[in-house]
Design a protein around this motif. Structure first.
Motif, PDB file in Angstrom:
ATOM      1  N   GLY A  80       6.367 -66.497 -57.710  1.00 50.83           N
ATOM      2  CA  GLY A  80       7.634 -66.429 -58.505  1.00 50.83           C
ATOM      3  C   GLY A  80       8.412 -65.749 -57.605  1.00 50.83           C
ATOM      4  N   SER A  81       9.242 -64.454 -57.973  1.00 49.32           N
ATOM      5  CA  SER A  81      10.255 -63.770 -57.263  1.00 49.32           C
ATOM      6  C   SER A  81       9.638 -62.926 -56.625  1.00 49.32           C
ATOM      7  N   PHE A  82       8.279 -62.408 -56.841  1.00 53.74           N
ATOM      8  CA  PHE A  82       7.631 -61.271 -56.007  1.00 53.74           C
ATOM      9  C   PHE A  82       7.495 -61.680 -54.726  1.00 53.74           C
ATOM     10  N   ASP A  83       8.076 -60.974 -53.848  1.00 54.51           N
ATOM     11  CA  ASP A  83       7.994 -61.407 -52.289  1.00 54.51           C
ATOM     12  C   ASP A  83       7.060 -60.129 -51.702  1.00 54.51           C
ATOM     13  N   PHE A  84       5.784 -60.587 -51.374  1.00 55.25           N
ATOM     14  CA  PHE A  84       4.900 -59.802 -50.923  1.00 55.25           C
ATOM     15  C   PHE A  84       5.315 -59.080 -49.786  1.00 55.25           C
ATOM     16  N   LYS A  85       5.921 -59.732 -48.574  1.00 58.03           N
ATOM     17  CA  LYS A  85       6.267 -59.113 -47.337  1.00 58.03           C
ATOM     18  C   LYS A  85       7.271 -57.946 -47.636  1.00 58.03           C
ATOM     19  N   TYR A  86       8.378 -58.312 -48.171  1.00 53.50           N
ATOM     20  CA  TYR A  86       9.342 -57.296 -48.786  1.00 53.50           C
ATOM     21  C   TYR A  86       8.750 -56.134 -49.440  1.00 53.50           C
ATOM     22  N   PHE A  87       7.895 -56.506 -50.282  1.00 49.53           N
ATOM     23  CA  PHE A  87       7.191 -55.405 -51.198  1.00 49.53           C
ATOM     24  C   PHE A  87       6.492 -54.407 -50.313  1.00 49.53           C
ATOM     25  N   PHE A  88       5.522 -54.930 -49.452  1.00 44.26           N
ATOM     26  CA  PHE A  88       4.775 -54.048 -48.529  1.00 44.26           C
ATOM     27  C   PHE A  88       5.586 -53.483 -47.484  1.00 44.26           C
ATOM     28  N   GLU A  89       6.706 -53.918 -47.224  1.00 49.68           N
ATOM     29  CA  GLU A  89       7.404 -53.553 -46.075  1.00 49.68           C
ATOM     30  C   GLU A  89       7.926 -51.959 -46.411  1.00 49.68           C
ATOM     31  N   LEU A  90       8.319 -51.751 -47.566  1.00 47.27           N
ATOM     32  CA  LEU A  90       8.832 -50.303 -47.837  1.00 47.27           C
ATOM     33  C   LEU A  90       8.259 -49.533 -49.130  1.00 47.27           C
ATOM     34  N   ARG A  91       7.395 -50.032 -49.935  1.00 48.02           N
ATOM     35  CA  ARG A  91       7.089 -49.662 -51.137  1.00 48.02           C
ATOM     36  C   ARG A  91       5.296 -48.788 -50.808  1.00 48.02           C
ATOM     37  N   PRO A  92       4.418 -49.291 -51.176  1.00 43.39           N
ATOM     38  CA  PRO A  92       3.175 -48.605 -51.139  1.00 43.39           C
ATOM     39  C   PRO A  92       2.837 -47.810 -49.983  1.00 43.39           C
ATOM     40  N   GLY A  93       3.107 -48.262 -48.783  1.00 41.53           N
ATOM     41  CA  GLY A  93       2.857 -47.362 -47.562  1.00 41.53           C
ATOM     42  C   GLY A  93       3.876 -46.100 -47.399  1.00 41.53           C
ATOM     43  N   LEU A  94       5.186 -46.468 -47.148  1.00 41.51           N
ATOM     44  CA  LEU A  94       6.102 -45.566 -46.795  1.00 41.51           C
ATOM     45  C   LEU A  94       6.154 -44.394 -48.361  1.00 41.51           C
ATOM     46  N   ILE A  95       5.920 -44.691 -49.462  1.00 42.71           N
ATOM     47  CA  ILE A  95       6.029 -43.921 -50.689  1.00 42.71           C
ATOM     48  C   ILE A  95       4.642 -43.211 -50.675  1.00 42.71           C
ATOM     49  N   GLY A  96       3.385 -43.975 -50.195  1.00 44.11           N
ATOM     50  CA  GLY A  96       2.203 -43.344 -49.970  1.00 44.11           C
ATOM     51  C   GLY A  96       2.199 -42.240 -49.087  1.00 44.11           C
ATOM     52  N   TRP A  97       2.927 -42.124 -47.855  1.00 46.41           N
ATOM     53  CA  TRP A  97       3.055 -41.445 -46.920  1.00 46.41           C
ATOM     54  C   TRP A  97       3.365 -40.100 -47.451  1.00 46.41           C
ATOM     55  N   VAL A  98       4.544 -40.147 -48.389  1.00 48.06           N
ATOM     56  CA  VAL A  98       5.203 -38.938 -49.052  1.00 48.06           C
ATOM     57  C   VAL A  98       4.074 -38.334 -49.740  1.00 48.06           C
ATOM     58  N   LEU A  99       3.352 -39.151 -50.493  1.00 43.07           N
ATOM     59  CA  LEU A  99       2.347 -38.378 -51.669  1.00 43.07           C
ATOM     60  C   LEU A  99       1.162 -37.969 -50.784  1.00 43.07           C
ATOM     61  N   ILE A 100       1.026 -38.620 -49.648  1.00 41.41           N
ATOM     62  CA  ILE A 100      -0.335 -37.830 -49.084  1.00 41.41           C
ATOM     63  C   ILE A 100       0.107 -36.568 -48.425  1.00 41.41           C
ATOM     64  N   ASN A 101       1.327 -36.499 -47.916  1.00 43.56           N
ATOM     65  CA  ASN A 101       2.096 -35.134 -47.324  1.00 43.56           C
ATOM     66  C   ASN A 101       1.915 -34.244 -48.432  1.00 43.56           C
ATOM     67  N   LEU A 102       2.524 -34.651 -49.543  1.00 46.53           N
ATOM     68  CA  LEU A 102       2.428 -33.624 -50.662  1.00 46.53           C
ATOM     69  C   LEU A 102       1.114 -33.014 -51.055  1.00 46.53           C
ATOM     70  N   ALA A 103       0.204 -34.155 -51.007  1.00 48.11           N
ATOM     71  CA  ALA A 103      -1.362 -33.763 -51.519  1.00 48.11           C
ATOM     72  C   ALA A 103      -1.820 -32.870 -50.549  1.00 48.11           C
ATOM     73  N   LEU A 104      -1.351 -33.105 -49.113  1.00 49.38           N
ATOM     74  CA  LEU A 104      -2.150 -32.096 -47.919  1.00 49.38           C
ATOM     75  C   LEU A 104      -1.226 -30.582 -48.357  1.00 49.38           C
ATOM     76  N   LEU A 105      -0.048 -30.737 -48.748  1.00 47.05           N
ATOM     77  CA  LEU A 105       0.499 -29.318 -48.802  1.00 47.05           C
ATOM     78  C   LEU A 105      -0.064 -28.553 -50.069  1.00 47.05           C
ATOM     79  N   LEU A 106      -0.358 -29.292 -51.106  1.00 46.01           N
ATOM     80  CA  LEU A 106      -0.929 -28.628 -52.346  1.00 46.01           C
ATOM     81  C   LEU A 106      -2.416 -28.216 -51.950  1.00 46.01           C
ATOM     82  N   ARG A 107      -2.985 -28.976 -51.124  1.00 46.92           N
ATOM     83  CA  ARG A 107      -4.438 -28.573 -50.682  1.00 46.92           C
ATOM     84  C   ARG A 107      -4.339 -27.321 -49.960  1.00 46.92           C
ATOM     85  N   GLU A 108      -3.238 -27.071 -49.208  1.00 47.36           N
ATOM     86  CA  GLU A 108      -3.056 -26.035 -48.283  1.00 47.36           C
ATOM     87  C   GLU A 108      -2.716 -24.890 -49.353  1.00 47.36           C
ATOM     88  N   ALA A 109      -1.769 -24.813 -50.164  1.00 41.97           N
ATOM     89  CA  ALA A 109      -1.578 -23.882 -51.048  1.00 41.97           C
ATOM     90  C   ALA A 109      -2.994 -23.521 -51.900  1.00 41.97           C
TER      91      ALA A 109
END
Length: 462
Positions: free
Chosen positions: A228-257
């Motif tokens: 349909g209108s869901f573009d897999f390449k465009y979705f993966f390019e900037l969404r789950p990995g990049l935002i996941g990077w931020v989430l992992i960093n935050l989890a590591l910060l909270l774990r250090e705290a």
């Protein structure tokens, strides 16, 4: 594979990722290209060239080697960073068993994350943009709501943490998450390859249609796989990995705290620098539509692995290192590192903004006085401003930022500088591909540009 994070038409200004990248040569955010100053006349996509298309990365054997080497490197880094010696080179302290690499719970977590980001992708967008003209003269439409997805994710995670969500526990799950994400990437790439078998020839990627199964599986056969209108390449390019990077960093910060009472200054800097980078990539999301990843590369294992595995699990290496190897950081040194990152971002954003402004409106007062070189294609090459300093000023800014991300980790270990070292190799390789493409396309005009701007990335050095 890019960060950057990193092409369509390379005629006017080169701009990286993210994540960029980052793209064929890089794993991760992509790299934004030199673009036409005449947006009313977009370049038409080249048609697939079958067996005549040049093979990169060593052809099928190189592709096979990379499909083994890249997952192995990711797992090695995750094992090394939590070991006492934290050696970048040398065998890991121990080889993990199956129970350390897999669990149904981790698979469910990954699928939930992908589902959440897919749902956010489908929300009404602040803008819907058209991509470049395809071979069949059509243009695909893309929702520009990546920054909105980031903000909603932050809100949801914040509500979850305030309600007792143990996000810090994610720090102990990165090894199985990376291995499960790698397995998911292989399975997803098989499905993409199967889908490409029924795609019209006009929808295939120029370099993913060689006729060799292994090579095409790695490069990606279909240019814009969609349901349909869901573009897999465009979705993966900037969404789950990049935002996941931020989430992992935050989890590591909270774990250090949790372990030490509060996050260290070094951990705050790494989180802040990298959040700025990801936020920038998503705020300027529309620029990715003119990158080589979107306009030229097929979507196969190379980009899928880069987006889903390489970016979140290797780009978060500095925060991961600081959790297991805390580093003292005084305020004067912290301020110096902030200045280095600010200088890199200033160059990176200034070069990219100048390129984007010139591409959209060459008569804009901020770029109207810039000197250009005409080409036989009707496009013009910028030869002043940021692009008169070096041929790839955005790469220079990216490298400076990459160094700033590693400096909070001290100088006792080479491991947290992996990204910086890898990025040097990545950008030199990408720059060589850019040079060849531009020489083939612009000929004498490109020679004239190179004479005017002799330095490629670093003034007076390279």
């Amino acid at each position: 594979m890019s960060r950057g994070r990193g092409h369509g038409d390379k005629s006017l200004a080169v701009q990286p990722s993210l994540w960029t990248g980052s793209s064929p040569a890089c794993i991760g955010p992509c790299f934004f290209d030199r673009l036409s100053s005449n947006p009313s006349k977009p370049e038409t996509m080249a048609s697939p060239q079958g067996l005549q298309a040049p093979q990169e990365f060593g052809g099928p054997l190189g592709a096979a080697a990379l499909m083994l080497l890249l997952p192995a490197t990711t797992l090695h880094l995750l094992l090394a960073v939590r070991s006492g010696p934290a050696r970048l080179l040398g065998p890991p302290a121990h080889l993990p068993g199956l129970s350390e690499l897999w669990s149904p719970r981790v698979l469910l977590l990954l699928l939930t994350w992908l589902g959440l980001q897919a749902a956010l992708y489908l929300l009404p967008a602040r803008k819907v943009a058209e991509g470049l003209e395809l071979k069949d003269k059509s243009r695909l439409r893309y929702p520009i709501n990546g920054f909105q997805a980031l903000m909603l994710t932050v809100l949801l995670v914040g509500l979850g943490v305030s309600g007792g969500l143990p996000l810090g526990a994610l720090a102990e799950m990165l090894l199985p998450l990376a291995s499960v994400a790698t397995l998911t990437t292989f399975i997803f790439s098989v499905l993409l390859y199967m889908k490409a078998q029924v795609t019209p020839t006009s929808g295939l990627a120029p370099r993913g249609n060689s006729g060799n199964l292994l090579y095409d599986f790695f490069m990606g056969r279909e240019l814009n796989p969609r349901i349909g209108s869901f573009d897999f390449k465009y979705f993966f390019e900037l969404r789950p990995g990049l935002i996941g990077w931020v989430l992992i960093n935050l989890a590591l910060l909270l774990r250090e705290a949790e372990l030490r009472g509060s996050p260290s200054l070094a951990m705050w800097l790494v989180n802040g620098f990298q959040l700025l980078y990801v936020g920038d990539a998503l705020w300027y999301e529309e620029a990715v539509l003119t990158t080589m990843d979107i306009t030229h590369e097929g979507f196969g294992f190379m980009l899928a692995f880069g987006d889903l595995v390489w970016v979140p699990f290797t780009y978060s290496l500095q925060a991961h290192f600081l959790l297991y190897h805390p580093q003292p950081l005084g305020l004067p040194r912290a301020l110096l590192i902030c200045l280095i990152n600010a200088a890199g971002y200033y160059i990176f954003r200034g070069a990219n903004s100048q390129k984007n402004t010139f591409r959209k409106n060459p008569s804009d007062p901020s770029v109207a006085g810039l000197e250009t070189i005409p080409t036989a294609t009707g496009k013009r090459l910028l030869v002043s401003g940021w692009w008169g300093m070096v041929r790839h000023p955005n790469y220079l800014g990216d490298l400076i930022m990459a160094l700033a991300w590693s400096l909070p980790c001290g100088t006792s270990h080479l491991l947290p500088y992996f990204y910086f070292l890898y990025f040097i190799v990545l950008l030199v390789h990408r720059e060589a591909r850019d040079e060849l493409h531009c020489l083939q396309k612009y000929g004498r005009a490109w020679h004239a540009y190179c004479q005017r701007v002799p330095y490629r990335i670093v003034p007076y050095i390279y």
